[in-house]
Design a protein around this motif. Structure first.
Motif, PDB file in Angstrom:
ATOM      1  N   ASN A  30       7.927 -16.793  -5.329  1.00 41.81           N
ATOM      2  CA  ASN A  30       9.135 -17.539  -5.685  1.00 41.81           C
ATOM      3  C   ASN A  30      10.402 -16.815  -5.234  1.00 41.81           C
ATOM      4  N   TYR A  31      10.289 -15.516  -4.933  1.00 35.84           N
ATOM      5  CA  TYR A  31      11.471 -14.714  -4.637  1.00 35.84           C
ATOM      6  C   TYR A  31      11.712 -14.497  -3.154  1.00 35.84           C
ATOM      7  N   TYR A  32      10.791 -14.907  -2.312  1.00 33.82           N
ATOM      8  CA  TYR A  32      10.898 -14.591  -0.894  1.00 33.82           C
ATOM      9  C   TYR A  32      10.935 -15.841  -0.025  1.00 33.82           C
ATOM     10  N   LYS A  33      11.472 -15.656   1.191  1.00 31.80           N
ATOM     11  CA  LYS A  33      11.466 -16.717   2.198  1.00 31.80           C
ATOM     12  C   LYS A  33      10.810 -16.185   3.466  1.00 31.80           C
ATOM     13  N   ILE A  34      10.376 -17.125   4.302  1.00 29.39           N
ATOM     14  CA  ILE A  34       9.660 -16.755   5.529  1.00 29.39           C
ATOM     15  C   ILE A  34       9.920 -17.838   6.561  1.00 29.39           C
ATOM     16  N   PRO A  35       9.925 -17.504   7.845  1.00 29.38           N
ATOM     17  CA  PRO A  35      10.076 -18.547   8.874  1.00 29.38           C
ATOM     18  C   PRO A  35       8.941 -19.557   8.770  1.00 29.38           C
ATOM     19  N   PRO A  36       9.229 -20.837   8.904  1.00 29.84           N
ATOM     20  CA  PRO A  36       8.186 -21.855   8.744  1.00 29.84           C
ATOM     21  C   PRO A  36       7.098 -21.750   9.809  1.00 29.84           C
ATOM     22  N   LEU A  37       5.857 -21.935   9.376  1.00 27.95           N
ATOM     23  CA  LEU A  37       4.688 -21.981  10.252  1.00 27.95           C
ATOM     24  C   LEU A  37       4.532 -20.704  11.082  1.00 27.95           C
ATOM     25  N   LEU A  38       4.962 -19.564  10.512  1.00 29.07           N
ATOM     26  CA  LEU A  38       4.884 -18.306  11.243  1.00 29.07           C
ATOM     27  C   LEU A  38       3.462 -17.754  11.288  1.00 29.07           C
ATOM     28  N   ILE A  39       2.757 -17.813  10.160  1.00 29.96           N
ATOM     29  CA  ILE A  39       1.424 -17.205  10.099  1.00 29.96           C
ATOM     30  C   ILE A  39       0.298 -18.211  10.360  1.00 29.96           C
ATOM     31  N   LEU A  40       0.650 -19.504  10.423  1.00 28.09           N
ATOM     32  CA  LEU A  40      -0.374 -20.532  10.621  1.00 28.09           C
ATOM     33  C   LEU A  40      -1.173 -20.349  11.916  1.00 28.09           C
ATOM     34  N   PRO A  41      -0.566 -19.987  13.069  1.00 25.35           N
ATOM     35  CA  PRO A  41      -1.351 -19.873  14.311  1.00 25.35           C
ATOM     36  C   PRO A  41      -2.536 -18.930  14.202  1.00 25.35           C
ATOM     37  N   PHE A  42      -2.413 -17.853  13.407  1.00 24.12           N
ATOM     38  CA  PHE A  42      -3.510 -16.897  13.280  1.00 24.12           C
ATOM     39  C   PHE A  42      -4.680 -17.511  12.497  1.00 24.12           C
ATOM     40  N   ILE A  43      -4.342 -18.379  11.546  1.00 22.79           N
ATOM     41  CA  ILE A  43      -5.383 -19.075  10.778  1.00 22.79           C
ATOM     42  C   ILE A  43      -5.983 -20.200  11.621  1.00 22.79           C
ATOM     43  N   GLU A  44      -5.135 -20.913  12.347  1.00 20.76           N
ATOM     44  CA  GLU A  44      -5.627 -21.957  13.246  1.00 20.76           C
ATOM     45  C   GLU A  44      -6.604 -21.384  14.260  1.00 20.76           C
ATOM     46  N   ASN A  45      -6.290 -20.196  14.759  1.00 18.23           N
ATOM     47  CA  ASN A  45      -7.138 -19.554  15.751  1.00 18.23           C
ATOM     48  C   ASN A  45      -8.533 -19.276  15.200  1.00 18.23           C
ATOM     49  N   ALA A  46      -8.596 -18.902  13.908  1.00 17.91           N
ATOM     50  CA  ALA A  46      -9.885 -18.623  13.280  1.00 17.91           C
ATOM     51  C   ALA A  46     -10.749 -19.873  13.245  1.00 17.91           C
ATOM     52  N   PHE A  47     -10.160 -21.014  12.928  1.00 20.02           N
ATOM     53  CA  PHE A  47     -10.910 -22.264  12.889  1.00 20.02           C
ATOM     54  C   PHE A  47     -11.256 -22.737  14.307  1.00 20.02           C
ATOM     55  N   LYS A  48     -10.328 -22.510  15.239  1.00 19.71           N
ATOM     56  CA  LYS A  48     -10.548 -22.978  16.608  1.00 19.71           C
ATOM     57  C   LYS A  48     -11.761 -22.308  17.233  1.00 19.71           C
TER      58      LYS A  48
END
Length: 345
Positions: A248-266
């Motif tokens: 709740n206290y932090y922000k992050i660039p949108p969709l920054l870490i998703l590619p690494f997870i997508e790669n695992a499924f790919k």
């Protein structure tokens, strides 16, 4: 040494040498008449003057000190102090480095008697540290701002291309959701609802440089769920997110870490063979730690792709978290693992 550190250092060293030569040649050029002129009572040409400056013993020592000691020290201060710490601490560090250089270069200097010339030299060197590093940092931040704005514009353009007519698409998804509910297809209705939520998030987040971490993690959970429901072995996918409500206290660039997870499924999933994907995300203090492990299916390696998602993610990390993140990707037999740590503040 990385290319982005080595190239500016070489340029800085060359410019330092060039400035020293120009400074030395100015009196000669001011008194130049014909092909030769008199320097310190000696008749010499411009080339002789250049050779005399660069190869006489006292001058060589001076050039070595400026080019091979001062220039690297200034570059070190810029990269590892000015770009990482506050301005006040950087100024203090500049004076400290200048003082240390004076001790190394002139060990016989009587500091205890507070040599005025020595102190003035330290002051000049420290001011050069500060002015050069501040100017470089200002230019870097301007370029970084342009890169972020360019990346944001590209993200918005991609989102516009993808949505075509979002109202029609969302209305259709709502219709499918209602139909699935009326037909008591709970899994289908939930999937449609999650897909609709994810699409709304991708469109809205494309307009922002940073989003709330809790929303980003929820998007990751939804993405993983949709991957699970379409595969036969749901238990082969494990996901654990440990935040202790600190998201709740932090922000992050949108969709920054998703590619690494997508790669695992790919590259990791298989309809016909066993597979395993493990995703662990933890928030420890102000640091996000993510580990993604997946089996590598040989048949998936034949999938065509240029890994632009991973390349863009690395570039965004370099732009937004330089010096504040670590990324390690390693393959051990048929297991591929990604470990990403980001300091969120």
């Amino acid at each position: 040494m990385r290319k982005e550190l080595f190239a500016p250092l070489l340029i800085h060293m060359f410019m330092m040498w060039l400035i020293l030569n120009i400074n030395h040649m100015m009196p000669y050029l001011m008194s130049y008449h014909g092909e030769t002129t008199v320097v310190n009572g000696i008749l010499m040409s411009g080339w002789n003057n250049f050779i005399r400056f660069n190869f006489s013993v006292p001058n060589i020592y001076h050039i070595i000190i400026c080019v091979f000691v001062y220039a690297p020290a200034v570059e070190f201060t810029y990269w590892f102090v000015f770009r990482k710490y506050s301005l006040l601490l950087s100024i203090v560090a500049s004076f400290l480095f200048a003082f240390i250089l004076a001790l190394v270069i002139s060990p016989s200097w009587d500091f205890y008697n507070y040599s005025i010339n020595g102190l003035v030299s330290v002051f000049y060197v420290a001011c050069y540290f500060i002015i050069y590093s501040t100017a470089r940092l200002y230019i870097y931040k301007r370029l970084l701002k342009k890169d972020i704005q360019l990346g944001k514009s590209e993200s918005e353009l991609s989102a516009l291309k993808a949505q075509i007519n979002p109202h029609f698409l969302f209305n259709t998804l709502n219709y499918l959701y209602g139909t699935a509910i009326s037909e008591k297809a709970e899994k289908t209705s939930k999937s449609v609802e999650i897909l609709s939520e994810m699409m709304r998030y991708t469109i809205s987040s494309a307009k922002e440089n940073f989003v709330e971490l809790k929303n980003e993690l929820k998007f990751i959970k939804n993405y993983t769920y949709l991957q699970q429901v379409r595969l036969p072995e749901m238990n082969a996918i494990e996901m654990d997110i440990e935040t202790g409500n600190t998201e709740n206290y932090y922000k992050i660039p949108p969709l920054l870490i998703l590619p690494f997870i997508e790669n695992a499924f790919k590259y990791g999933i298989s309809v016909d063979n066993s597979y395993s994907i493990k995703i662990l995300i933890k928030i420890i203090g102000d640091e996000l730690k993510m580990s993604v492990k997946n089996t590598i299916r040989k048949e998936n390696l034949e999938i065509k792709g240029n890994n632009t998602g991973i390349a863009n993610a690395k570039r965004r990390l370099d732009l937004l978290y330089e010096g504040k993140y670590s990324l390690v990707c390693a393959q051990n037999n048929d297991i591929y693992e990604v470990n990403l740590n980001i300091k969120l503040n």
